[in-house]
Design a protein around this motif. Structure first.
Motif, mmCIF file in Angstrom:
data_model
loop_
_atom_site.group_PDB
_atom_site.id
_atom_site.type_symbol
_atom_site.label_atom_id
_atom_site.label_comp_id
_atom_site.label_asym_id
_atom_site.label_seq_id
_atom_site.Cartn_x
_atom_site.Cartn_y
_atom_site.Cartn_z
ATOM 1 N N ASN A 225 0.833 -1.248 0.143
ATOM 2 C CA ASN A 225 0.013 -0.254 0.037
ATOM 3 C C ASN A 225 0.917 1.483 0.062
ATOM 4 O O ASN A 225 0.543 2.169 -0.563
ATOM 5 N N ALA A 226 2.219 1.137 0.840
ATOM 6 C CA ALA A 226 3.102 2.336 0.791
ATOM 7 C C ALA A 226 3.858 2.582 -0.623
ATOM 8 O O ALA A 226 4.226 3.604 -0.817
ATOM 9 N N ASN A 227 3.914 1.229 -1.173
ATOM 10 C CA ASN A 227 4.743 1.190 -2.565
ATOM 11 C C ASN A 227 3.994 0.651 -3.679
ATOM 12 O O ASN A 227 4.188 -0.438 -4.044
ATOM 13 N N PRO A 228 2.936 1.348 -4.117
ATOM 14 C CA PRO A 228 2.007 0.499 -5.129
ATOM 15 C C PRO A 228 2.609 0.426 -6.274
ATOM 16 O O PRO A 228 2.380 -0.495 -7.190
ATOM 17 N N GLU A 229 3.556 1.240 -6.813
ATOM 18 C CA GLU A 229 4.039 1.165 -8.129
ATOM 19 C C GLU A 229 5.124 -0.017 -8.220
ATOM 20 O O GLU A 229 4.944 -0.864 -9.172
ATOM 21 N N GLU A 230 5.797 -0.025 -7.038
ATOM 22 C CA GLU A 230 6.836 -1.135 -6.996
ATOM 23 C C GLU A 230 6.028 -2.549 -6.811
ATOM 24 O O GLU A 230 6.563 -3.521 -7.277
ATOM 25 N N ALA A 231 4.968 -2.352 -5.971
ATOM 26 C CA ALA A 231 3.973 -3.903 -5.791
ATOM 27 C C ALA A 231 3.557 -4.307 -7.443
ATOM 28 O O ALA A 231 3.430 -5.401 -7.731
ATOM 29 N N PHE A 232 3.269 -2.993 -8.006
ATOM 30 C CA PHE A 232 2.623 -3.420 -9.391
ATOM 31 C C PHE A 232 3.892 -3.795 -10.315
ATOM 32 O O PHE A 232 3.529 -4.976 -11.250
ATOM 33 N N GLN A 233 4.918 -3.298 -10.233
ATOM 34 C CA GLN A 233 6.165 -3.784 -11.123
ATOM 35 C C GLN A 233 6.519 -5.037 -10.931
ATOM 36 O O GLN A 233 6.684 -5.958 -11.800
ATOM 37 N N VAL A 234 6.850 -5.585 -9.581
ATOM 38 C CA VAL A 234 7.015 -6.770 -9.060
ATOM 39 C C VAL A 234 5.963 -7.852 -9.409
ATOM 40 O O VAL A 234 6.358 -8.779 -9.970
ATOM 41 N N ASN A 235 5.065 -7.727 -8.908
ATOM 42 C CA ASN A 235 3.807 -8.617 -8.899
ATOM 43 C C ASN A 235 3.058 -8.801 -10.291
ATOM 44 O O ASN A 235 2.964 -10.064 -10.603
ATOM 45 N N THR A 236 2.877 -7.728 -11.001
ATOM 46 C CA THR A 236 2.399 -7.934 -12.040
ATOM 47 C C THR A 236 3.209 -7.889 -13.422
ATOM 48 O O THR A 236 3.337 -8.836 -14.166
ATOM 49 N N MET A 237 4.284 -7.188 -13.297
ATOM 50 C CA MET A 237 5.097 -7.151 -14.701
ATOM 51 C C MET A 237 6.152 -8.316 -14.379
ATOM 52 O O MET A 237 6.562 -8.824 -15.353
ATOM 53 N N GLY B 245 -4.141 -7.503 -3.482
ATOM 54 C CA GLY B 245 -5.146 -8.284 -3.906
ATOM 55 C C GLY B 245 -5.111 -7.888 -5.510
ATOM 56 O O GLY B 245 -5.469 -8.844 -6.365
ATOM 57 N N GLU B 246 -5.083 -6.953 -5.774
ATOM 58 C CA GLU B 246 -5.244 -6.395 -7.151
ATOM 59 C C GLU B 246 -4.133 -6.953 -8.169
ATOM 60 O O GLU B 246 -4.628 -7.546 -9.121
ATOM 61 N N THR B 247 -2.932 -7.097 -7.655
ATOM 62 C CA THR B 247 -1.919 -7.564 -8.573
ATOM 63 C C THR B 247 -2.046 -8.956 -8.531
ATOM 64 O O THR B 247 -1.639 -9.483 -9.668
ATOM 65 N N LYS B 248 -2.410 -9.584 -7.651
ATOM 66 C CA LYS B 248 -2.799 -11.190 -7.470
ATOM 67 C C LYS B 248 -3.702 -11.471 -8.572
ATOM 68 O O LYS B 248 -3.812 -12.384 -9.436
ATOM 69 N N LEU B 249 -4.911 -10.805 -8.555
ATOM 70 C CA LEU B 249 -5.752 -10.893 -9.632
ATOM 71 C C LEU B 249 -5.536 -10.877 -10.773
ATOM 72 O O LEU B 249 -5.832 -11.821 -11.837
ATOM 73 N N VAL B 250 -4.633 -9.887 -11.220
ATOM 74 C CA VAL B 250 -4.230 -9.392 -12.408
ATOM 75 C C VAL B 250 -3.268 -10.700 -12.974
ATOM 76 O O VAL B 250 -3.115 -11.383 -14.121
ATOM 77 N N GLY B 251 -2.349 -11.059 -11.984
ATOM 78 C CA GLY B 251 -1.588 -12.343 -12.158
ATOM 79 C C GLY B 251 -2.468 -13.640 -12.491
ATOM 80 O O GLY B 251 -1.873 -14.506 -13.333
ATOM 81 N N GLU B 252 -3.488 -13.938 -11.812
ATOM 82 C CA GLU B 252 -4.355 -15.012 -12.393
ATOM 83 C C GLU B 252 -4.680 -14.754 -13.776
ATOM 84 O O GLU B 252 -4.820 -15.724 -14.471
ATOM 85 N N ASP B 253 -5.112 -13.567 -14.315
ATOM 86 C CA ASP B 253 -5.545 -13.194 -15.604
ATOM 87 C C ASP B 253 -4.569 -13.651 -16.602
ATOM 88 O O ASP B 253 -4.475 -14.298 -17.573
ATOM 89 N N LEU B 254 -3.204 -13.276 -16.030
ATOM 90 C CA LEU B 254 -1.876 -13.498 -17.088
ATOM 91 C C LEU B 254 -1.783 -15.154 -17.033
ATOM 92 O O LEU B 254 -1.367 -15.560 -18.208
ATOM 93 N N MET B 255 -2.089 -15.811 -16.135
ATOM 94 C CA MET B 255 -1.761 -17.258 -15.961
ATOM 95 C C MET B 255 -2.944 -18.044 -16.847
ATOM 96 O O MET B 255 -2.680 -18.788 -17.685
ATOM 97 N N ARG B 256 -4.133 -17.250 -16.833
ATOM 98 C CA ARG B 256 -5.335 -18.125 -17.633
ATOM 99 C C ARG B 256 -4.843 -17.860 -19.089
ATOM 100 O O ARG B 256 -5.232 -18.638 -19.883
ATOM 101 N N LEU B 257 -4.629 -16.642 -19.321
ATOM 102 C CA LEU B 257 -4.300 -16.375 -20.989
ATOM 103 C C LEU B 257 -3.010 -17.071 -21.380
ATOM 104 O O LEU B 257 -3.068 -17.651 -22.265
ATOM 105 N N PHE B 258 -2.068 -17.246 -20.389
ATOM 106 C CA PHE B 258 -0.816 -18.344 -20.706
ATOM 107 C C PHE B 258 -1.303 -19.575 -21.077
ATOM 108 O O PHE B 258 -0.756 -20.243 -22.082
ATOM 109 N N HIS B 259 -2.221 -20.004 -20.323
ATOM 110 C CA HIS B 259 -2.683 -21.438 -20.621
ATOM 111 C C HIS B 259 -3.394 -21.403 -21.881
ATOM 112 O O HIS B 259 -3.148 -22.438 -22.538
ATOM 113 N N ARG B 260 -4.217 -20.347 -21.954
ATOM 114 C CA ARG B 260 -4.961 -20.426 -23.410
ATOM 115 C C ARG B 260 -4.221 -20.379 -24.595
ATOM 116 O O ARG B 260 -4.486 -20.987 -25.743
ATOM 117 N N GLU B 261 -3.165 -19.758 -24.487
ATOM 118 C CA GLU B 261 -2.093 -19.432 -25.624
ATOM 119 C C GLU B 261 -1.106 -20.742 -25.837
ATOM 120 O O GLU B 261 -0.839 -20.979 -27.082
#
Length: 311
Positions: free
Chosen positions: A85-97, A144-160
């Motif tokens: 919460n204190a470092n949202p950009e870093e959390a997005f970069q690590v967890n999502t990117m 939680g937002e970054t983890k939910l996006v991560g799930e979407d990335l995994m779902r897309l990975f399986h589809r592809e």
């Protein structure tokens, strides 16, 4: 698993190191990729290889391609919610990117059999009663937002790719070698200092605490037995404990009276009142059950510290 070459991202961390030990004990060839921001190299068992690398870097993608794993378990992330919460950009970069970097490199792997992604119960909205995998999602924080996006990335990975891909939604994990300042280590750290008046934040929220050895066993089960498609599984116990109850059970395990007071500086405005798992799916599909009862787990943690005498 003696014929498996397994990449574990975040394998020097709390959950990762327990999983890596179970995998190496089973004979797997394990490569740990961890930048050791919160992980500890000494936690990686001697039978595994550790590469200190950030999952956001191109060096990480090169490492994946060179190793050519048969399986991947993706645990690397920023987990501690106040830090996120204190470092949202870093959390997005690590967890999502970072997750995006992983799946991008994994698309080219010729012999990848299984991808396992460690998500979180933080993808669920505040809800009284158990959360099933079919329950509506609705994160209330950046983690939680970054983890939910991560799930979407995994779902897309399986589809592809068609690679069997499974998401494990982990509830509140506790146990030896925890690296983040969550409730159980916060309580035990004050007890170990000799305090018998514990200062904590919100006292009423209830959580589903699952021992790290059970979580590692669940991840290993998913890795070995998930057969195909894309799947999501809760990993918890199905039982909630309030903050006050955690202190009461610690007091019982210690054999001494412990009082708890609310420290306003520790109070989180965003704390949800309940977070409980429905584990019927993982039980039905794989026969997995948590083995460590919560109070027994607390007692074991206290007994591991020579300075704390347990009645």
């Amino acid at each position: 698993m003696s014929d498996r070459d397994i990449l574990v991202t975040g394998g020097a961390g709390f959950i990762g190191s327990h999983l890596v030990r179970q995998l190496t004990d089973a004979g797997a060839n394990v490569l740990v990729a961890d930048n050791c921001f919160s992980g500890t190299p000494s936690l990686v068992p001697a039978g595994a290889r550790l590469e200190t690398v950030d999952i956001r870097d191109e060096e990480f993608a090169d490492l994946i391609r060179a190793f050519e794993p048969t399986d991947v378990v993706h645990l690397a992330a920023l987990h501690y919610i106040p830090y996120c919460n204190a470092n949202p950009e870093e959390a997005f970069q690590v967890n999502t990117m970072g997750t995006r970097k992983l799946v991008s490199a994994a698309r080219d792997l010729p012999g990848l059999d299984t991808m396992v992604f460690a998500s979180s119960a933080a993808v669920y909205p505040p809800r009284k009663g158990p959360n099933s995998e079919a329950s509506e999602t609705g994160p209330m924080d950046i983690y939680g937002e970054t983890k939910l996006v991560g799930e979407d990335l995994m779902r897309l990975f399986h589809r592809e790719t068609g690679v069997p891909t499974v998401t494990a939604r982990l509830f509140n994990v506790y146990g030896p070698s925890e690296t983040n300042e969550h409730l159980v280590p916060a309580v035990l750290e004050q007890v170990r200092r000799g305090n018998r008046e514990i200062e904590l934040g919100n006292l009423t929220p209830k959580r589903d605490f699952v021992h790290v050895s059970d979580v590692a066993r669940a991840l290993r089960t998913l890795l070995a037995e998930f057969e195909g498609g894309y799947g999501t599984y809760n990993v918890g116990t199905g039982t909630e404990w309030s903050v006050r109850e955690v202190v009461e059970q610690t007091s019982e395990a210690l054999g001494e009276e412990i009082e708890v007071v609310q420290d306003e500086d520790r109070v989180r405005e965003s704390d949800r009142p309940h977070l409980q798992a429905d584990i019927s799916r993982i039980r039905a599909d794989f026969g997995w059950e948590p083995e460590v009862e919560f109070v027994a787990g607390l007692r074991d943690l206290l007994e591991q510290d020579e300075e704390v005498v347990v009645a």
